[in-house]
Design an enzyme around this catalytic site. Structure first.
Site, PDB file in Angstrom:
ATOM      1  N   GLU A  60      59.157   4.637 -15.411  1.00 21.27           N
ATOM      2  CA  GLU A  60      58.913   3.631 -14.376  1.00 21.27           C
ATOM      3  C   GLU A  60      60.099   2.677 -14.338  1.00 21.27           C
ATOM      4  O   GLU A  60      60.404   2.023 -15.339  1.00 21.27           O
ATOM      5  CB  GLU A  60      57.630   2.847 -14.616  1.00 21.27           C
ATOM      6  CG  GLU A  60      57.390   1.816 -13.517  1.00 21.27           C
ATOM      7  CD  GLU A  60      56.079   1.068 -13.655  1.00 21.27           C
ATOM      8  OE1 GLU A  60      55.378   0.898 -12.649  1.00 21.27           O
ATOM      9  OE2 GLU A  60      55.755   0.645 -14.785  1.00 21.27           O
ATOM     10  N   SER A  68      51.986  -2.843 -15.378  1.00 20.42           N
ATOM     11  CA  SER A  68      51.843  -1.453 -14.947  1.00 20.42           C
ATOM     12  C   SER A  68      52.097  -0.472 -16.081  1.00 20.42           C
ATOM     13  O   SER A  68      51.562   0.638 -16.091  1.00 20.42           O
ATOM     14  CB  SER A  68      52.763  -1.148 -13.762  1.00 20.42           C
ATOM     15  OG  SER A  68      54.102  -1.429 -14.082  1.00 20.42           O
ATOM     16  N   ASP A  86      64.497  -1.682 -16.840  1.00 16.17           N
ATOM     17  CA  ASP A  86      64.665  -2.947 -16.130  1.00 16.17           C
ATOM     18  C   ASP A  86      66.009  -3.558 -16.508  1.00 16.17           C
ATOM     19  O   ASP A  86      66.589  -3.205 -17.544  1.00 16.17           O
ATOM     20  CB  ASP A  86      63.528  -3.915 -16.480  1.00 16.17           C
ATOM     21  CG  ASP A  86      63.261  -4.926 -15.376  1.00 16.17           C
ATOM     22  OD1 ASP A  86      62.247  -4.780 -14.657  1.00 16.17           O
ATOM     23  OD2 ASP A  86      64.080  -5.866 -15.211  1.00 16.17           O
ATOM     24  N   HIS A 131      64.901  -1.995  -5.281  1.00 12.70           N
ATOM     25  CA  HIS A 131      64.584  -1.703  -3.883  1.00 12.70           C
ATOM     26  C   HIS A 131      65.774  -1.768  -2.925  1.00 12.70           C
ATOM     27  O   HIS A 131      65.575  -1.723  -1.707  1.00 12.70           O
ATOM     28  CB  HIS A 131      63.482  -2.636  -3.361  1.00 12.70           C
ATOM     29  CG  HIS A 131      62.263  -2.683  -4.217  1.00 12.70           C
ATOM     30  ND1 HIS A 131      61.646  -1.546  -4.702  1.00 12.70           N
ATOM     31  CD2 HIS A 131      61.532  -3.741  -4.707  1.00 12.70           C
ATOM     32  CE1 HIS A 131      60.597  -1.900  -5.423  1.00 12.70           C
ATOM     33  NE2 HIS A 131      60.508  -3.210  -5.447  1.00 12.70           N
ATOM     34  N   ASP A 157      57.835   0.956  -2.077  1.00 11.69           N
ATOM     35  CA  ASP A 157      58.414  -0.199  -1.379  1.00 11.69           C
ATOM     36  C   ASP A 157      59.634   0.206  -0.547  1.00 11.69           C
ATOM     37  O   ASP A 157      60.614  -0.543  -0.452  1.00 11.69           O
ATOM     38  CB  ASP A 157      58.784  -1.308  -2.362  1.00 11.69           C
ATOM     39  CG  ASP A 157      57.564  -1.918  -3.055  1.00 11.69           C
ATOM     40  OD1 ASP A 157      56.446  -1.677  -2.582  1.00 11.69           O
ATOM     41  OD2 ASP A 157      57.738  -2.608  -4.063  1.00 11.69           O
TER      42      ASP A 157
END
Length: 236
Positions: A60, A68, A86, A131, A157
């Site tokens: 993820e 999440s 991340d 995104h 998204d």
């Protein structure tokens, strides 16, 4: 007002919570913060259900507050390896025995090569990262081919493809939505490839493309050349 109309529409169309364990988890969330559009849960469950209890490796991208990560662990069950990516080093605090946290930029192809080396088998990729157009496209190019032969790639998204703030715009060249449209042509390379040309690998490793509001899902599967035949009696 558009977001309110969409929220009301998908709330009315959403199946009962008991039919969707992800939606049920989200609405009773006992853990860390999760931020999701409600209609995503049906999409997740439709494409991920077959991996439950199968000890999948799930990447993820975009950890946020780590909620999440907990949701995926609960959904896929014991044995699942959840890999969170991340740019925020604070996300390292969410690492545990079933969760690996990697800090890096999803638009950095060198970093994604390191991810592939560390996890030679990946079942699912969920792109919920920055995104931007370059991030979404780069990540797909680097990680989709790496998915195991029956894996699933989900980018969410993708409405940012229509937002100038993310490098998007309606039918603007270079957006992830426009990039995804080219995948339709690549899926049909069986028809468009000329004699003597090499067949696009995407055609014989991809089963299906799914387009939802703000979500694109690509399913891998080894594909044989299309075959056609006839059965039954002629009518005239």
């Amino acid at each position: 007002m558009l977001w309110q109309i969409l929220s009301e529409y998908f709330a009315a169309a959403r199946p009962a919570a008991h039919a969707d364990p992800l939606a049920e988890y989200f609405h009773r969330n006992p853990g860390r913060l999760i931020d999701k559009w409600h209609h995503y849960f049906e999409i997740y469950h439709r494409h991920f259900a077959r991996f439950r209890g199968q000890s999948p490796v799930v990447i993820e991208i975009g950890v946020f507050h780590g909620g999440s990560l907990q949701m995926w662990r609960n959904y896929f069950g014991a044995g699942a390896r959840i890999v969170g990516i991340d740019v925020d080093p604070r996300c390292r605090q969410f690492e545990d025995d079933a969760t690996t946290i990697l800090i890096g930029d999803q638009a950095d192809r060198g970093f994604l090569a390191e991810v592939r080396a560390r996890f030679p088998r990946v079942d699912i990729v969920i792109d919920d990262g920055g995104h931007t157009m370059v991030q979404q496209t780069t990540t797909f190019e680097e990680l989709y081919p790496h998915l195991q032969p029956h894996g699933v790639y989900l980018c969410e998204d993708v409405d940012t493809s229509y937002s100038p703030d993310f490098g998007g715009g309606l039918r603007r060249e270079g957006t992830f939505v426009e990039f995804s449209k080219t995948l339709i042509d690549r899926l049909h390379a069986w028809v468009t490839t000329q004699p003597g040309q090499e067949l696009d690998r995407f055609a014989y490793t991809t089963f299906a493309l799914h387009f939802y509001e703000s979500v694109v899902v690509v399913e891998k599967r080894p594909i044989d050349p299309p075959q056609r035949s006839q059965t039954g009696r002629s009518s005239f």
